[in-house]
Write an enzyme that holds these catalytic residues in place. Structure first.
Site, PDB file in Angstrom:
ATOM      1  N   GLU A 172      -0.432  -9.068  -1.034  1.00  0.00           N
ATOM      2  CA  GLU A 172      -0.962  -8.502   0.229  1.00  0.00           C
ATOM      3  C   GLU A 172      -2.186  -7.625  -0.077  1.00  0.00           C
ATOM      4  O   GLU A 172      -2.271  -6.457   0.306  1.00  0.00           O
ATOM      5  CB  GLU A 172       0.096  -7.708   1.003  1.00  0.00           C
ATOM      6  CG  GLU A 172      -0.268  -7.456   2.464  1.00  0.00           C
ATOM      7  CD  GLU A 172       0.758  -6.599   3.194  1.00  0.00           C
ATOM      8  OE1 GLU A 172       0.772  -5.380   3.022  1.00  0.00           O
ATOM      9  OE2 GLU A 172       1.562  -7.180   3.966  1.00  0.00           O
TER      10      GLU A 172
ATOM     11  N   ARG B 158       2.854   8.040   9.483  1.00  0.00           N
ATOM     12  CA  ARG B 158       2.607   9.459   9.203  1.00  0.00           C
ATOM     13  C   ARG B 158       1.511  10.029  10.092  1.00  0.00           C
ATOM     14  O   ARG B 158       1.590  11.174  10.527  1.00  0.00           O
ATOM     15  CB  ARG B 158       2.196   9.654   7.737  1.00  0.00           C
ATOM     16  CG  ARG B 158       3.375   9.795   6.807  1.00  0.00           C
ATOM     17  CD  ARG B 158       2.945   9.879   5.352  1.00  0.00           C
ATOM     18  NE  ARG B 158       4.114   9.704   4.504  1.00  0.00           N
ATOM     19  CZ  ARG B 158       4.805  10.706   3.952  1.00  0.00           C
ATOM     20  NH1 ARG B 158       4.436  11.943   4.106  1.00  0.00           N
ATOM     21  NH2 ARG B 158       5.866  10.449   3.219  1.00  0.00           N
TER      22      ARG B 158
ATOM     23  N   HIS C 104       6.954   4.867  12.897  1.00  0.00           N
ATOM     24  CA  HIS C 104       7.163   5.703  11.709  1.00  0.00           C
ATOM     25  C   HIS C 104       5.884   6.197  11.061  1.00  0.00           C
ATOM     26  O   HIS C 104       5.930   6.932  10.070  1.00  0.00           O
ATOM     27  CB  HIS C 104       7.962   4.926  10.653  1.00  0.00           C
ATOM     28  CG  HIS C 104       7.159   3.853   9.979  1.00  0.00           C
ATOM     29  ND1 HIS C 104       6.372   4.095   8.873  1.00  0.00           N
ATOM     30  CD2 HIS C 104       6.994   2.552  10.270  1.00  0.00           C
ATOM     31  CE1 HIS C 104       5.768   2.970   8.516  1.00  0.00           C
ATOM     32  NE2 HIS C 104       6.125   2.026   9.348  1.00  0.00           N
TER      33      HIS C 104
ATOM     34  N   HIS D 159      13.661   4.909  12.431  1.00  0.00           N
ATOM     35  CA  HIS D 159      13.355   5.096  11.006  1.00  0.00           C
ATOM     36  C   HIS D 159      14.050   6.364  10.511  1.00  0.00           C
ATOM     37  O   HIS D 159      14.208   7.330  11.258  1.00  0.00           O
ATOM     38  CB  HIS D 159      11.832   5.221  10.874  1.00  0.00           C
ATOM     39  CG  HIS D 159      11.287   5.058   9.493  1.00  0.00           C
ATOM     40  ND1 HIS D 159      11.387   6.036   8.538  1.00  0.00           N
ATOM     41  CD2 HIS D 159      10.611   4.027   8.907  1.00  0.00           C
ATOM     42  CE1 HIS D 159      10.794   5.621   7.424  1.00  0.00           C
ATOM     43  NE2 HIS D 159      10.316   4.403   7.620  1.00  0.00           N
TER      44      HIS D 159
ATOM     45  N   GLU E 137      -2.201   4.963   3.392  1.00  0.00           N
ATOM     46  CA  GLU E 137      -2.144   3.578   2.898  1.00  0.00           C
ATOM     47  C   GLU E 137      -3.516   2.962   2.661  1.00  0.00           C
ATOM     48  O   GLU E 137      -3.696   2.151   1.744  1.00  0.00           O
ATOM     49  CB  GLU E 137      -1.331   2.707   3.872  1.00  0.00           C
ATOM     50  CG  GLU E 137       0.161   3.011   3.891  1.00  0.00           C
ATOM     51  CD  GLU E 137       0.532   4.232   4.717  1.00  0.00           C
ATOM     52  OE1 GLU E 137      -0.363   4.843   5.353  1.00  0.00           O
ATOM     53  OE2 GLU E 137       1.713   4.598   4.733  1.00  0.00           O
TER      54      GLU E 137
ATOM     55  N   ASP F  59       0.791  -1.224   0.000  1.00  0.00           N
ATOM     56  CA  ASP F  59       0.000   0.000   0.000  1.00  0.00           C
ATOM     57  C   ASP F  59       0.824   1.275   0.000  1.00  0.00           C
ATOM     58  O   ASP F  59       0.347   2.325   0.427  1.00  0.00           O
ATOM     59  CB  ASP F  59      -0.902  -0.014   1.250  1.00  0.00           C
ATOM     60  CG  ASP F  59      -0.105  -0.331   2.516  1.00  0.00           C
ATOM     61  OD1 ASP F  59       1.118  -0.124   2.507  1.00  0.00           O
ATOM     62  OD2 ASP F  59      -0.708  -0.788   3.500  1.00  0.00           O
TER      63      ASP F  59
END
Ligand code: UD1
Ligand code: UDP
Length: 384
Positions: free
Chosen positions: A127, A224, A222, A254, A141, A105
């Protein structure tokens, strides 16, 4: 006509990816495609990630056929997406594949699928079908995977739940296949490598000595949607957890500057916290082995921890991977500082609570997903 000329030419499959988790989840599929004479896999990396992608490519022994080298420091979603669409489209025009494979994604996966669709190329989605039901968690995503789902030819769903989500969106059931998640293939491969040659994951020796006798909590973060207040609150929780003398935190940070800045500000120099550079997959598997508890907002870690029987506290409000929660190994704790601290202390201090979570099981796959995907692709090209 010779026997060789009479055979169908191998189907050229363009495998497109750009970030660390896509590389981890696709290297077993690339290996299986390479081992099968029916296919001619061509690997194109966008390099949406650079160092973190290269760490995986090196371990997996993959030298990309095309490398767009797109990553910019602090890249924006729109700038990244525009560059991906143009760059990936150009590669497709040059390679002229029969099919295009994307995973998951990310922006690379979404733009790769879109560029393929613009050329009327079939898209194979590894996936497929993960859904949280909330387009802002995870962001962006959830929408990326819905966009890919709208265009995909074959949907390789990791679980029955994911397949069910696709069927609920009226995807043709004949195009949806439950294959397991290839992350379990990758994890098994890397774990077997370390078992054969422990020195491959020997880079943590110093931190292991430093924290000998302490109870290790492994952390990654990590997302967003956690930037800003969420990250600050996560850092605050880690400070409080690490104040316990019996505990140590190992946190490979990250490379996203939105993560690094706050973690460095709030956690650097603490006795019980090791802030590390991103670990390559061999060393991360070692960390999964060392940790008593994983604290994370990662998608992939939510899948790996249950396979190893490690309790995983997920710093999100919702998850598109409910199987770990249903099985009891994963728990959603959000990003509230007090909640994270309370949940960690409960697992540290209440043996029964810990043991209720610490059971190895494999809702996400059995390590043979890549072979299933290649078999299904073989059937597909056989029908062409
Ligand atoms: C991306 C994906 C996310 C995935 C995550 C895995 C999108 C929109 N986001 O998020 O779905 O979960 O990867 O980690 O596709 N950087 C480096 N070196 C690297 C990697 C990143 O310096 O090797 C820094 C750069 O400043 C870069 C920034 O991190 O601009 C953000 O990278 P980006 O891929 O846009 O987003 P991630 O947060 O990594
Ligand atoms: N990982 C790694 N090194 C690290 C942190 C994570 O190799 O320092 C691996 C981890 O095992 C998992 C994947 O990276 O397979 C998850 O990537 P990430 O959390 O960046 O992305 P997500 O899965 O959330 O998309």
């Amino acid at each position: 006509m010779t026997a060789q000329l009479a055979r169908n030419p191998a189907a050229r499959i363009l495998v497109v990816f750009g970030t660390r988790p896509e590389a981890i989840k696709l290297f077993p599929v690339i290996a299986a495609l390479r081992a099968d004479p029916r296919f001619e896999p061509v690997v194109c990396v966008s390099a949406q990630h650079r160092e973190m992608l290269d760490q995986v490519l090196e371990i997996a022994g993959i030298v990309p056929d095309h490398d767009l080298d797109l990553m910019q420091p602090g890249q924006t979603l729109d700038g990244l997406t525009a560059a991906l669409l143009t760059g990936l489209g150009q590669v497709m025009d040059a390679v002229r594949p029969a099919r295009v494979m994307v995973q998951g994604d990310t922006a690379t996966a979404m733009a790769g699928a879109l560029a393929a669709y613009y050329r009327k190329l079939p898209v194979d989605h590894v996936e497929a079908g993960l859904r949280s039901g909330n387009i802002l968690h995870p962001w962006p995503e959830e929408v990326n995977r819905k966009i890919i789902g709208a265009m995909a030819s074959l949907h390789f769903a990791p679980t029955e739940t994911a397949a069910g989500a696709l069927l609920a969106e009226n995807v043709d059931p004949a195009r949806v296949h439950v294959t397991g998640n290839t992350v379990i293939d990758a994890l098994k491969w890397v774990t077997a490598r370390i078992a054969r040659e422990p020195a491959l994951a020997g880079g943590l020796a110093e931190v292991e000595r430093r924290f000998a006798g302490r109870r290790i909590i492994g952390v990654t973060s990590h997302r967003r949607e956690n930037f800003g207040d969420g990250m600050a609150s996560i850092a605050g929780a880690i400070r409080r957890i690490a104040a316990r003398p019996d505990v140590a935190v190992i946190f490979p940070v990250h490379l996203n500057p939105n993560v690094r800045q706050v973690m460095n500000e709030k956690l650097a120099g603490l006795d019980n916290v090791a802030l590390l550079e991103p670990l390559d997959y061999l060393h991360f598997a070692r960390l999964l082995g060392l940790a008593e508890i994983m604290l994370t907002d990662s998608g992939g870690v939510q899948e790996e921890a249950p396979a190893l029987g490690k309790p995983v506290l997920v710093m999100r409000e919702t998850t598109e991977r409910p199987e770990g929660v249903a099985a009891g190994t994963a728990r959603l704790v959000g990003t509230d500082e007090d909640r994270i601290v309370t949940e960690i202390f409960t697992l540290l201090d209440d043996k029964a609570a810990y043991e209720a979570m610490a059971r190895a099981h494999n809702p996400f796959g059995d390590g043979r997903s890549a072979a299933r995907i290649v078999e299904l692709l073989g059937n597909e090209i056989g029908q062409a």
